[in-house]
Design a protein around this motif. Structure first.
Motif, PDB file in Angstrom:
ATOM      1  N   GLY A  48      10.639 -17.198  18.265  1.00 38.34           N
ATOM      2  CA  GLY A  48      10.278 -18.149  17.218  1.00 38.34           C
ATOM      3  C   GLY A  48      10.602 -17.551  15.863  1.00 38.34           C
ATOM      4  N   SER A  49      10.461 -18.343  14.838  1.00 44.43           N
ATOM      5  CA  SER A  49      10.725 -17.955  13.451  1.00 44.43           C
ATOM      6  C   SER A  49      12.225 -17.830  13.213  1.00 44.43           C
ATOM      7  CB  SER A  49      10.030 -16.646  13.087  1.00 44.43           C
ATOM      8  OG  SER A  49      10.270 -16.329  11.729  1.00 44.43           O
ATOM      9  N   GLY A  50      12.789 -18.847  12.659  1.00 50.97           N
ATOM     10  CA  GLY A  50      14.208 -18.813  12.341  1.00 50.97           C
ATOM     11  C   GLY A  50      15.121 -19.206  13.483  1.00 50.97           C
ATOM     12  N   VAL A  51      14.586 -19.854  14.509  1.00 52.71           N
ATOM     13  CA  VAL A  51      15.442 -20.310  15.603  1.00 52.71           C
ATOM     14  C   VAL A  51      16.239 -21.513  15.104  1.00 52.71           C
ATOM     15  CG1 VAL A  51      15.530 -21.299  17.921  1.00 52.71           C
ATOM     16  CG2 VAL A  51      13.934 -19.442  17.416  1.00 52.71           C
ATOM     17  N   THR A  52      17.554 -21.366  15.119  1.00 47.57           N
ATOM     18  CA  THR A  52      18.472 -22.418  14.676  1.00 47.57           C
ATOM     19  C   THR A  52      19.446 -22.715  15.806  1.00 47.57           C
ATOM     20  OG1 THR A  52      20.092 -20.838  13.848  1.00 47.57           O
ATOM     21  CG2 THR A  52      18.378 -21.553  12.294  1.00 47.57           C
ATOM     22  N   GLN A  53      20.365 -23.618  15.553  1.00 49.36           N
ATOM     23  CA  GLN A  53      21.385 -23.928  16.548  1.00 49.36           C
ATOM     24  C   GLN A  53      22.153 -22.657  16.920  1.00 49.36           C
ATOM     25  OE1 GLN A  53      24.239 -26.813  15.154  1.00 49.36           O
ATOM     26  NE2 GLN A  53      25.255 -26.970  17.127  1.00 49.36           N
ATOM     27  N   ALA A  54      22.521 -21.851  15.949  1.00 47.64           N
ATOM     28  CA  ALA A  54      23.301 -20.638  16.210  1.00 47.64           C
ATOM     29  C   ALA A  54      22.472 -19.575  16.930  1.00 47.64           C
ATOM     30  CB  ALA A  54      23.848 -20.080  14.900  1.00 47.64           C
ATOM     31  N   THR A  55      21.255 -19.310  16.454  1.00 45.00           N
ATOM     32  CA  THR A  55      20.451 -18.263  17.090  1.00 45.00           C
ATOM     33  C   THR A  55      19.981 -18.685  18.473  1.00 45.00           C
ATOM     34  OG1 THR A  55      18.421 -18.985  15.971  1.00 45.00           O
ATOM     35  CG2 THR A  55      19.688 -17.234  14.918  1.00 45.00           C
ATOM     36  N   ALA A  56      19.718 -19.976  18.677  1.00 39.78           N
ATOM     37  CA  ALA A  56      19.299 -20.449  20.002  1.00 39.78           C
ATOM     38  C   ALA A  56      20.414 -20.239  21.021  1.00 39.78           C
ATOM     39  CB  ALA A  56      18.898 -21.920  19.946  1.00 39.78           C
TER      40      ALA A  56
END
Length: 107
Positions: A48-56
């Protein structure tokens, strides 16, 4: 790390939400992947915290299957209460267009 996972399992936890203590889950991928490998089976690791399309997409590639994301973006705020000593001029707010993008990255 092993002790923390074992303590969480013994207390009945089924998942652990973490950003690795980093500024966001994408910055702590090495530790999150190691934790997920150690916890595999009895407990799930949920970045969690900062999960975006790229990081996911990156985290999914490491074997992570659960995520916590707000899909938020910075939104300017106006009004008389914005300013020094009051509310900040920017706030985070869920952005509807980021939700399908995140779902696509996880598909």
């Amino acid at each position: 790390m092993r002790e923390a996972v074992e303590a969480a399992v013994s207390l009945g936890f089924r998942r652990v939400l973490t950003s690795d203590g980093a500024t966001g889950a994408g910055a702590g991928t090495g530790w999150i992947a190691a934790l997920a490998a150690r916890a595999a089976g009895p407990i799930a690791v949920m970045p969690g915290s900062g999960v975006t399309q790229a990081t996911a997409a990156l985290l999914k590639g490491l074997g992570i299957t659960q995520f916590h994301a707000s899909c938020s973006a910075s939104t300017p705020v106006g009004g008389r209460w914005v300013g020094p000593g009051h509310a900040p001029a920017i706030r985070r707010q869920t952005a509807a267009d980021l939700v399908p993008a995140l779902r696509q990255a996880l598909a």
